[in-house]
Design a protein around this motif. Structure first.
Motif, PDB file in Angstrom:
ATOM      1  N   ALA A   1       0.847  -1.187   0.000  1.00 42.79           N
ATOM      2  CA  ALA A   1       0.000   0.000   0.000  1.00 42.79           C
ATOM      3  C   ALA A   1       0.885   1.241   0.000  1.00 42.79           C
ATOM      4  O   ALA A   1       1.967   1.245   0.599  1.00 42.79           O
ATOM      5  CB  ALA A   1      -0.925   0.000   1.211  1.00 42.79           C
TER       6      ALA A   1
ATOM      7  N   GLU B   1      -6.927  -1.599  -5.343  1.00 44.20           N
ATOM      8  CA  GLU B   1      -7.908  -0.857  -4.552  1.00 44.20           C
ATOM      9  C   GLU B   1      -7.448   0.591  -4.496  1.00 44.20           C
ATOM     10  O   GLU B   1      -6.254   0.870  -4.326  1.00 44.20           O
ATOM     11  CB  GLU B   1      -8.000  -1.409  -3.129  1.00 44.20           C
ATOM     12  CG  GLU B   1      -8.453  -2.833  -3.062  1.00 44.20           C
ATOM     13  CD  GLU B   1      -8.459  -3.328  -1.627  1.00 44.20           C
ATOM     14  OE1 GLU B   1      -8.837  -2.531  -0.745  1.00 44.20           O
ATOM     15  OE2 GLU B   1      -8.084  -4.486  -1.391  1.00 44.20           O
TER      16      GLU B   1
ATOM     17  N   MET C   1      -8.445   4.619  -2.900  1.00 42.81           N
ATOM     18  CA  MET C   1      -9.237   5.516  -2.073  1.00 42.81           C
ATOM     19  C   MET C   1      -8.818   6.939  -2.428  1.00 42.81           C
ATOM     20  O   MET C   1      -7.622   7.245  -2.495  1.00 42.81           O
ATOM     21  CB  MET C   1      -8.994   5.266  -0.578  1.00 42.81           C
ATOM     22  CG  MET C   1      -9.462   3.917  -0.085  1.00 42.81           C
ATOM     23  SD  MET C   1      -9.195   3.715   1.693  1.00 42.81           S
ATOM     24  CE  MET C   1     -10.310   4.955   2.328  1.00 42.81           C
TER      25      MET C   1
ATOM     26  N   ARG D   1      -6.686   3.068   6.669  1.00 40.93           N
ATOM     27  CA  ARG D   1      -7.867   2.340   6.228  1.00 40.93           C
ATOM     28  C   ARG D   1      -7.521   1.216   5.245  1.00 40.93           C
ATOM     29  O   ARG D   1      -7.960   0.080   5.387  1.00 40.93           O
ATOM     30  CB  ARG D   1      -8.843   3.342   5.585  1.00 40.93           C
ATOM     31  CG  ARG D   1      -9.922   2.732   4.753  1.00 40.93           C
ATOM     32  CD  ARG D   1     -10.926   1.985   5.598  1.00 40.93           C
ATOM     33  NE  ARG D   1     -11.841   1.235   4.776  1.00 40.93           N
ATOM     34  CZ  ARG D   1     -12.341   0.056   5.090  1.00 40.93           C
ATOM     35  NH1 ARG D   1     -12.021  -0.512   6.226  1.00 40.93           N
ATOM     36  NH2 ARG D   1     -13.177  -0.562   4.287  1.00 40.93           N
ATOM     37  N   ILE D   2      -6.713   1.533   4.267  1.00 36.47           N
ATOM     38  CA  ILE D   2      -6.487   0.575   3.184  1.00 36.47           C
ATOM     39  C   ILE D   2      -5.511  -0.530   3.571  1.00 36.47           C
ATOM     40  O   ILE D   2      -5.474  -1.584   2.933  1.00 36.47           O
ATOM     41  CB  ILE D   2      -5.988   1.329   1.925  1.00 36.47           C
ATOM     42  CG1 ILE D   2      -6.402   0.566   0.658  1.00 36.47           C
ATOM     43  CG2 ILE D   2      -4.471   1.540   1.963  1.00 36.47           C
ATOM     44  CD1 ILE D   2      -6.304   1.387  -0.608  1.00 36.47           C
TER      45      ILE D   2
ATOM     46  N   ARG E   1      -7.986  -7.525   6.356  1.00 38.69           N
ATOM     47  CA  ARG E   1      -9.197  -7.657   5.558  1.00 38.69           C
ATOM     48  C   ARG E   1      -9.907  -8.967   5.883  1.00 38.69           C
ATOM     49  O   ARG E   1      -9.293 -10.032   5.805  1.00 38.69           O
ATOM     50  CB  ARG E   1      -8.847  -7.605   4.073  1.00 38.69           C
ATOM     51  CG  ARG E   1     -10.040  -7.553   3.129  1.00 38.69           C
ATOM     52  CD  ARG E   1     -10.879  -6.312   3.362  1.00 38.69           C
ATOM     53  NE  ARG E   1     -10.121  -5.095   3.227  1.00 38.69           N
ATOM     54  CZ  ARG E   1      -9.929  -4.458   2.078  1.00 38.69           C
ATOM     55  NH1 ARG E   1     -10.458  -4.914   0.978  1.00 38.69           N
ATOM     56  NH2 ARG E   1      -9.223  -3.340   2.052  1.00 38.69           N
TER      57      ARG E   1
ATOM     58  N   THR F   1     -12.268  -0.744  -3.172  1.00 33.94           N
ATOM     59  CA  THR F   1     -12.923   0.031  -2.131  1.00 33.94           C
ATOM     60  C   THR F   1     -13.492   1.310  -2.715  1.00 33.94           C
ATOM     61  O   THR F   1     -12.902   1.933  -3.575  1.00 33.94           O
ATOM     62  CB  THR F   1     -11.889   0.404  -1.045  1.00 33.94           C
ATOM     63  OG1 THR F   1     -11.327  -0.799  -0.536  1.00 33.94           O
ATOM     64  CG2 THR F   1     -12.546   1.167   0.076  1.00 33.94           C
TER      65      THR F   1
END
Length: 898
Positions: free
Chosen positions: A60, A145, A147, A182-183, A187, A230
């Motif tokens: 990430a 993903e 955001m 958050r990411i 999960r 997401t």
């Protein structure tokens, strides 16, 4: 639209394909979605700059969008969106130089591509998580993903306070720090299917949470994406009115989603119970399960919901048990006939039998219904206990019914009980020196004693008693008034009525008329007792044999036929650990018969590898020797014939090789030919996925043909018995087997319960590695019932050291049903051992584990008992009362021990 836990997914989800996929998983309402728990959480995603990327390892990072373009794919149709991102600012915080990477998305839907284009416009700040790859020498992320981060400064502490909206755009996070937190979170991973992925399940549940909390935002129509992502519309079925990421505060209590969710989802557990066990609020637990801040957060939330399940289920069981005592029952205080029966038995009762009979007698003397579960090993004397209870009911002027799961077992019970009752007046009550020499559960001894004192029976009648199965089979096909009169004359005190579905209409009508008269009697029945035509107006006791084979509606039909609720005694020989019994049968008083009668010899159990021809030959030679000594042998196969597609659960290998003790050339040739034929008929060793296939299970037809051709069994007659045989055939086969006309019976597991032939000393179980331990224990219990030496041979194709072989070692090493049941639960789980209707997804118990959570169950039961003592109607705990009611309505089988 107001969203509640009862709102259907179809009313909030725009794509019906996803609605159908979720429905196939049992997710129909928002409440179902919240209780569709993940089975684990994935590890947190590590933060890495692009120059720290490792190909194939998820990472990430945050970046700014340098440029974006959409390219139509003319040949393949659809569109390819490419965006170039630069992590310069994020790389500085990691003390490395910045770099660029390409994000690639594919879709057939223009609406989705337009939506992504708006989010990935040039200059946008995004947080990205994905698996890096390399394409044309450049770092690339396919369907990562993303955001979006609001431009400008967010809250000073970096907390995420909901969706930020500037102009017409919606942003997923206030700050980069909040987006990264958050990411990169753990999960949840869900049980998925070919129709829906775990990630799509997660998205659906998270958006349900947002809608409940009132923070959800509209999504564009039916937009979607093929890949998990997401904060975007979902290609497999977007949710109308959802579109934000869950909250991202370190403390959920100050977060808009948590606060809104707490208003929508009231707590179920009493506050005192929750605080004393340091549990989360229900809303907090749902949020932490489906959107965990950390692995510890997830585990604590799962623990909270697990305790809630224990507390609700135990409260329901205790409340059900208490409510039963408000019903009226026929008190049965007359024990004179029962005591005379016990004195007439040609053997002494065990201490356990006497204790259980006394407990049942005390229960039946009360004015509210008895509810008792009698669990005992195979051959521990449950039938004698049941007869004593039924005689107490009959001796008090009432009726009793014994319900058996099969016609063979019902007929056997009828013959055995009739023989027992014949001896009530004929045996002296003083000490008999021969009593200790008799087996307390040997039907041959019972019938022999009954023969010596039977009144009014001619030679034919006595022969019928000597071979109860054969006699009862004739009765079911040719019942007439004389036969009933003969039975009544023999028992004299209490008529024993047989009622089965295989009876002719006239005989059935006579049996129903006798029951409907209300006269004191004992009725032995199959499922026919549950029919509307069966009426017993004076019914005081219902005995259910092998209780797990009957549904709740069936038993309730007997309980509700009359204004007065009958006493209930359910019996099982299926070993159930005490912790499991407390969980599933908590509304019943439980008695255990653990003491086996004197004279019983332990069954010697051997695991025989099927590919060991010499050992197989020695086994068959041994069985032939027992047959020549006048004994019998069962051979059990999992399939009826080659067309039967039933299969087991465990991997096995190898073709059938039946060896011969003397290694004769003729037999070795037959064995080799048989092995070749079996191998030729087996499926290919590799299927489409490259996994080794399992050989077919052995069938009754195949094994009967093979064994009858062996030199060891030359001159021995074989018989077969399966569930497909009609009643008359079953009766004749069992009669011939009991008589010795066909000393070898090749059968399916139809013989598992109730078949009682004292001369049977050997049982061979093919494909034993494909059975559960409890079933093997039941099958093994078919032999050794006559006081002679007995053997069980488990034929296995299991691999060395595999789980199937470990299971067989358990059954080989012990005759203790409790140990076997415990091992079976640990190997297979409660759902397989006790039945799907009592555990897992069909019961409402989705997290509670019978074996591992015994302490939780005990604590919940104790606290629930204290709560109900102070507030029996739960008037002060409205939410708990509602949860108990919901649980009761959906789990009648759980509450009534089916």
């Amino acid at each position: 639209m107001s969203i509640t836990l009862n709102t259907t997914m179809s009313s909030i989800m725009t794509n019906k394909r996803r609605v159908g996929a979720l429905k196939s998983l049992g997710v129909v309402t928002v409440g179902d979605a919240l209780t569709y728990y993940p089975f684990r959480v994935a590890d947190p995603v590590p933060l890495r700059a692009l120059r720290e990327a490792r190909i194939g390892e998820r990472m990430a990072f945050s970046a700014s969008v340098r440029g974006m373009r959409v390219v139509p794919m003319n040949v393949r149709r659809g569109y390819r969106l490419e965006a170039v991102v630069d992590d310069g600012d994020f790389a500085v915080s990691r003390h490395v130089a910045g770099a660029a990477a390409r994000l690639v998305f594919f879709s057939y839907k223009k609406q989705y591509v337009d939506w992504l284009s708006m989010r990935l416009r040039s200059g946008a700040i995004v947080v990205i998580a994905g698996e890096p790859s390399e394409f044309n020498g450049q770092l690339q992320f396919t369907h990562p993903e993303i955001m979006t981060v609001a431009p400008g400064s967010g809250p000073a502490d970096g907390e995420y306070s909901g969706v930020v909206q500037m102009s017409a755009l919606k942003y997923d996070a206030d700050t980069v720090e909040a987006g990264l937190r958050r990411i990169s979170r753990p999960r949840p991973v869900y049980h998925a299917s070919s129709r829906i992925s775990s990630e799509h399940i997660h998205e659906s549940i998270v958006q349900c949470i947002e809608l409940l909390a009132g923070t959800g935002q509209d999504l564009p129509g039916d937009a979607a994406t093929e890949a998990p992502q997401t904060m975007k519309p979902m290609e497999d079925g977007g949710i109308s009115g959802a579109g934000t990421a869950p909250a991202d505060a370190e403390s959920r209590s100050g977060n808009a989603v948590a606060v809104g969710l707490a208003r929508a989802i009231p707590d179920v557990l009493p506050e005192s119970v929750r605080e004393s066990n340091h549990l989360l609020h229900r809303a907090e637990a749902f949020l932490a399960i489906h959107d965990p801040l950390s692995t510890a957060d997830f585990k604590r939330a799962i623990g909270t919901m697990r305790y809630e399940e224990a507390f609700v289920s135990q409260t329901a069981l205790l409340q059900s048990r208490s409510n039963v005592r408000k019903d009226a029952a026929l008190p049965c205080a007359g024990v004179a006939l029962r005591d005379r029966f016990i004195e007439s038995l040609p053997f002494p009762l065990t201490g356990g039998q006497r204790e259980v009979i006394d407990d049942i007698g005390a229960d039946m003397a009360r004015e509210y219904p008895m509810q008792r579960l009698l669990q005992g090993e195979v051959g521990s004397g449950k039938t004698v206990v049941a007869v004593a209870a039924m005689l107490q009911a009959a001796g008090s002027g009432h009726q009793a019914v014994l319900v058996a799961p099969t016609q063979v077992l019902a007929e056997q019970h009828h013959a055995t009980i009739s023989a027992m009752l014949c001896a009530i007046d004929g045996v002296e009550t003083g000490d008999d020196p021969s009593r200790d020499a008799l087996s307390p559960n040997d039907p041959a001894d019972l019938i022999k004693a009954a023969e010596s004192v039977a009144d009014g029976g001619d030679a034919k009648g006595r022969t019928a008693v000597k071979h109860p199965v054969k006699h009862s089979g004739a009765r079911s096909g040719k019942q007439d008034g004389a036969a009933h009169a003969q039975s009544d004359a023999n028992t004299r005190h209490v008529p024993v009525i047989l009622l089965t579905g295989g009876m002719k209409l006239a005989a059935r009508r006579r049996a129903l008329a006798l029951a409907a008269s209300g006269d004191p009697c004992i009725i032995v029945a199959t499922h026919a007792a549950f029919s509307k035509t069966f009426q017993a107006p004076n019914l005081a006791l219902v005995v259910i044999d092998e209780q797990h084979r009957f549904g709740v509606e069936q038993r309730e039909s007997l309980r509700t036929k009359n204004d007065v609720v009958p006493h209930l005694l359910v019996m099982t020989a299926t070993p159930i650990p005490r912790t499991a019994a407390m969980t599933w049968f908590g509304d019943l008083d439980i008695s255990w018969l653990t003491e086996l009668p004197g004279g019983r010899k332990p069954i010697r159990t051997f695991v025989v590898p099927e590919n060991d021809g010499r050992m197989m030959g020695s086994m068959f030679a041994h069985i032939r020797g027992r047959i020549d000594a006048g004994e019998r042998a069962y051979v059990v196969c999992p399939r009826i014939d080659a067309d039967d597609e039933s299969d087991g659960d465990d991997d096995t290998s190898g073709a059938l090789q039946i060896g011969v003790y003397d290694d004769s050339d003729a037999y070795r040739r037959e064995s080799a030919a048989a092995a070749a034929n079996t191998a030729a008929s087996a499926p290919s060793k590799e299927d489409g996925d490259g996994a080794p296939s399992r050989p077919p299970l052995h069938s009754v037809a195949e094994i009967e043909r093979r064994l009858s051709s062996l030199p060891q069994f030359r001159g021995v007659r074989f018989a077969t018995l399966t569930g497909r045989d009609d009643d008359a055939t079953k009766q004749q086969v069992m009669a011939d087997f009991a008589d010795g006309a066909t000393p070898v019976l090749v059968a399916t597991t139809v013989i598992e319960v109730g078949v009682d032939v004292p001369q049977a000393s050997c049982i061979v179980i093919f494909d034993a590695d494909r059975y559960g331990l409890s079933q093997l224990h039941q099958l093994r219990g078919r032999v050794g019932r006559g006081g002679t030496d007995s053997w069980a041979f488990l034929i296995s194709r299991a691999e060395d050291g595999g789980p199937a072989q470990q299971r067989l070692q358990v059954i080989q090493g012990t005759l203790d049903g409790a140990q076997i049941a415990q091992a079976d639960l640990e190997f297979r789980g409660a759902g397989d051992v006790l039945g799907d209707a009592q555990s897992g997804g069909k019961s409402g118990l989705k997290l509670l584990r019978v074996v591992k959570d015994a302490k939780i169950i005990a604590d919940a039961r104790e606290r629930a008992g204290r709560l109900l003592a102070d507030d029996p109607d739960l008037s002060g705990e409205v939410e708990l009362a509602g949860a108990v009611l919901d649980f009761t309505r959906g789990n009648e089988t759980f509450l009534t021990s089916s």
